[in-house]
Design an enzyme around this catalytic site. Structure first.
Site, PDB file in Angstrom:
ATOM      1  N   CYS A 117       0.843  -1.187   0.000  1.00 33.69           N
ATOM      2  CA  CYS A 117       0.000   0.000   0.000  1.00 33.69           C
ATOM      3  C   CYS A 117       0.877   1.235   0.000  1.00 33.69           C
ATOM      4  O   CYS A 117       1.993   1.207   0.495  1.00 33.69           O
ATOM      5  CB  CYS A 117      -0.942   0.021   1.195  1.00 33.69           C
ATOM      6  SG  CYS A 117      -0.100   0.098   2.784  1.00 33.69           S
ATOM      7  N   PHE A 259     -10.177  -3.270 -16.258  1.00 38.54           N
ATOM      8  CA  PHE A 259     -10.365  -4.478 -17.062  1.00 38.54           C
ATOM      9  C   PHE A 259     -10.000  -4.229 -18.526  1.00 38.54           C
ATOM     10  O   PHE A 259     -10.747  -4.622 -19.439  1.00 38.54           O
ATOM     11  CB  PHE A 259     -11.801  -5.004 -16.945  1.00 38.54           C
ATOM     12  CG  PHE A 259     -12.192  -5.414 -15.563  1.00 38.54           C
ATOM     13  CD1 PHE A 259     -11.677  -6.565 -14.996  1.00 38.54           C
ATOM     14  CD2 PHE A 259     -13.057  -4.631 -14.803  1.00 38.54           C
ATOM     15  CE1 PHE A 259     -12.025  -6.958 -13.712  1.00 38.54           C
ATOM     16  CE2 PHE A 259     -13.418  -5.006 -13.519  1.00 38.54           C
ATOM     17  CZ  PHE A 259     -12.897  -6.173 -12.969  1.00 38.54           C
ATOM     18  N   VAL A 260      -8.879  -3.555 -18.744  1.00 29.37           N
ATOM     19  CA  VAL A 260      -8.424  -3.296 -20.111  1.00 29.37           C
ATOM     20  C   VAL A 260      -7.794  -4.586 -20.623  1.00 29.37           C
ATOM     21  O   VAL A 260      -6.584  -4.811 -20.506  1.00 29.37           O
ATOM     22  CB  VAL A 260      -7.431  -2.127 -20.156  1.00 29.37           C
ATOM     23  CG1 VAL A 260      -7.058  -1.810 -21.606  1.00 29.37           C
ATOM     24  CG2 VAL A 260      -8.033  -0.893 -19.498  1.00 29.37           C
ATOM     25  N   ARG A 261      -8.658  -5.425 -21.135  1.00 27.01           N
ATOM     26  CA  ARG A 261      -8.255  -6.740 -21.635  1.00 27.01           C
ATOM     27  C   ARG A 261      -8.980  -6.953 -22.960  1.00 27.01           C
ATOM     28  O   ARG A 261     -10.141  -7.361 -22.974  1.00 27.01           O
ATOM     29  CB  ARG A 261      -8.632  -7.852 -20.655  1.00 27.01           C
ATOM     30  CG  ARG A 261      -8.054  -7.655 -19.254  1.00 27.01           C
ATOM     31  CD  ARG A 261      -8.643  -8.654 -18.283  1.00 27.01           C
ATOM     32  NE  ARG A 261      -8.178  -8.421 -16.929  1.00 27.01           N
ATOM     33  CZ  ARG A 261      -8.595  -9.112 -15.863  1.00 27.01           C
ATOM     34  NH1 ARG A 261      -9.497 -10.081 -16.034  1.00 27.01           N
ATOM     35  NH2 ARG A 261      -8.134  -8.835 -14.665  1.00 27.01           N
ATOM     36  N   PRO A 262      -8.309  -6.628 -24.057  1.00 25.26           N
ATOM     37  CA  PRO A 262      -8.964  -6.716 -25.359  1.00 25.26           C
ATOM     38  C   PRO A 262      -9.684  -8.050 -25.525  1.00 25.26           C
ATOM     39  O   PRO A 262      -9.160  -9.092 -25.127  1.00 25.26           O
ATOM     40  CB  PRO A 262      -7.808  -6.579 -26.342  1.00 25.26           C
ATOM     41  CG  PRO A 262      -6.786  -5.805 -25.581  1.00 25.26           C
ATOM     42  CD  PRO A 262      -6.901  -6.260 -24.165  1.00 25.26           C
ATOM     43  N   ARG A 264     -12.193  -5.901 -24.613  1.00 24.85           N
ATOM     44  CA  ARG A 264     -13.083  -5.071 -23.812  1.00 24.85           C
ATOM     45  C   ARG A 264     -12.278  -4.182 -22.871  1.00 24.85           C
ATOM     46  O   ARG A 264     -11.129  -4.472 -22.537  1.00 24.85           O
ATOM     47  CB  ARG A 264     -14.058  -5.939 -22.997  1.00 24.85           C
ATOM     48  CG  ARG A 264     -14.991  -6.800 -23.834  1.00 24.85           C
ATOM     49  CD  ARG A 264     -15.980  -7.541 -22.949  1.00 24.85           C
ATOM     50  NE  ARG A 264     -16.852  -6.617 -22.230  1.00 24.85           N
ATOM     51  CZ  ARG A 264     -17.950  -6.076 -22.749  1.00 24.85           C
ATOM     52  NH1 ARG A 264     -18.300  -6.367 -23.998  1.00 24.85           N
ATOM     53  NH2 ARG A 264     -18.696  -5.260 -22.045  1.00 24.85           N
TER      54      ARG A 264
END
Length: 291
Positions: A117, A259-262, A264
């Site tokens: 953290c 969730f930048v996971r092609p 989407r």
């Protein structure tokens, strides 16, 4: 001065009692870094050695103690020996410019940080917003879905130490056209971002306008904090954001994607900076932008 970020250790392979074997394995190094300012201990953080000056600069900037690299007169590593007998460089001594906030009384209060953290002095959205540069709201950079779709692969391809160890987070700073400007790896997510911001400070690039910061894990509050204070308009994470990260991004005028996971990606804040594919309408946030 070369500081190794990997170590080799022997690993025993014993999944099948009849075919046990041993082989060398490459591990990411995790060691403490003690940061002193004008002879006073400020913090100790666990990190992967390498780019320690950038790490210190980025951390001090995120804490509001450093305006630019000129507030630091000198930084010096002090060598030592670890418990395994190998050399370490785990003490970084900082000399602050006289009259700077870094040299002020607040530094006399130590922070406690870990590799998990990174929020030390800023405990609320309001605290962070008071430090965020106003140009964030005026940065009209636009990133196309094709560029966004390629960023995770570009980040992964540049992770040289992860390729050897499989054990590090990464932060990469890109232009809106997808050009990689800087990539840093570390055992801690926030450390990797601090190193990128520290690079920007050393290069005289802050605020980091018209850029996209891509992180290999989730987007937590402290990552949005550090990006916003550095003037980064777009933060893209391959995993989920937290609720407080979304709140801070919206208040600070940032664009936050998760969730930048092609094929989407979800836009949680600042969708005006994300160009939509042809034929799509505007829907409620989060909005898928790559399909």
């Amino acid at each position: 001065m070369a500081i190794s970020s990997v170590r080799t250790r022997t690993v025993r392979l014993d999944l099948d009692a009849g075919s046990a074997s041993e082989r060398p394995d490459t591990l990411a190094v995790e060691e403490p870094l003690q940061l002193e300012v004008d002879g006073r201990e400020l913090t100790v953080t666990m990190r992967t050695p390498g780019h320690d000056v950038e790490l210190a600069l980025g951390f001090l900037h995120a804490e509001g103690l450093l305006h630019d690299a000129g507030d630091v007169v000198a930084m010096r590593h002090c060598a030592g020996t670890g418990p395994d007998g190998e050399p370490t460089h785990n003490l970084l001594r900082v000399t602050a410019r006289a009259g700077s906030r870094l040299a002020g009384e607040r530094v006399a209060r130590p922070f406690t940080t870990t590799s998990a953290c990174g929020v030390c002095g800023s405990l609320s959205v309001g605290d962070v917003l008071a430090r965020v540069p106003a140009p964030l709201h005026d940065d009209r950079v636009e990133v196309g879905p094709d560029v966004l779709a390629g960023l995770p692969a570009a980040l992964r391809a540049a992770q040289a130490t992860f390729e050897r160890t499989g054990g590090l987070h990464a932060a990469g700073l890109f232009t809106a056209d997808g050009e990689l400007l800087c990539l840093r790896e570390d055992v801690g997510r926030h450390n990797a971002v601090d190193k990128v911001v520290g690079w920007g400070l050393r290069e005289g690039r802050l605020p980091l306008r018209a850029t996209v910061l891509v992180v290999s894990g989730r987007a937590s509050f402290e990552l949005v904090q550090k990006a916003a204070m550095a003037g980064v308009p777009v933060l893209a994470a391959v995993s989920a954001p937290s609720s407080l990260a979304v709140s801070l991004a919206r208040e600070a005028g940032m664009t936050l994607l998760g969730f930048v996971r092609p094929p989407r990606a979800n836009v949680y804040a600042g969708e005006h900076r994300v160009a939509r594919p042809a034929g799509t309408g505007v829907g409620p946030r989060p909005t898928s932008v790559l399909t």
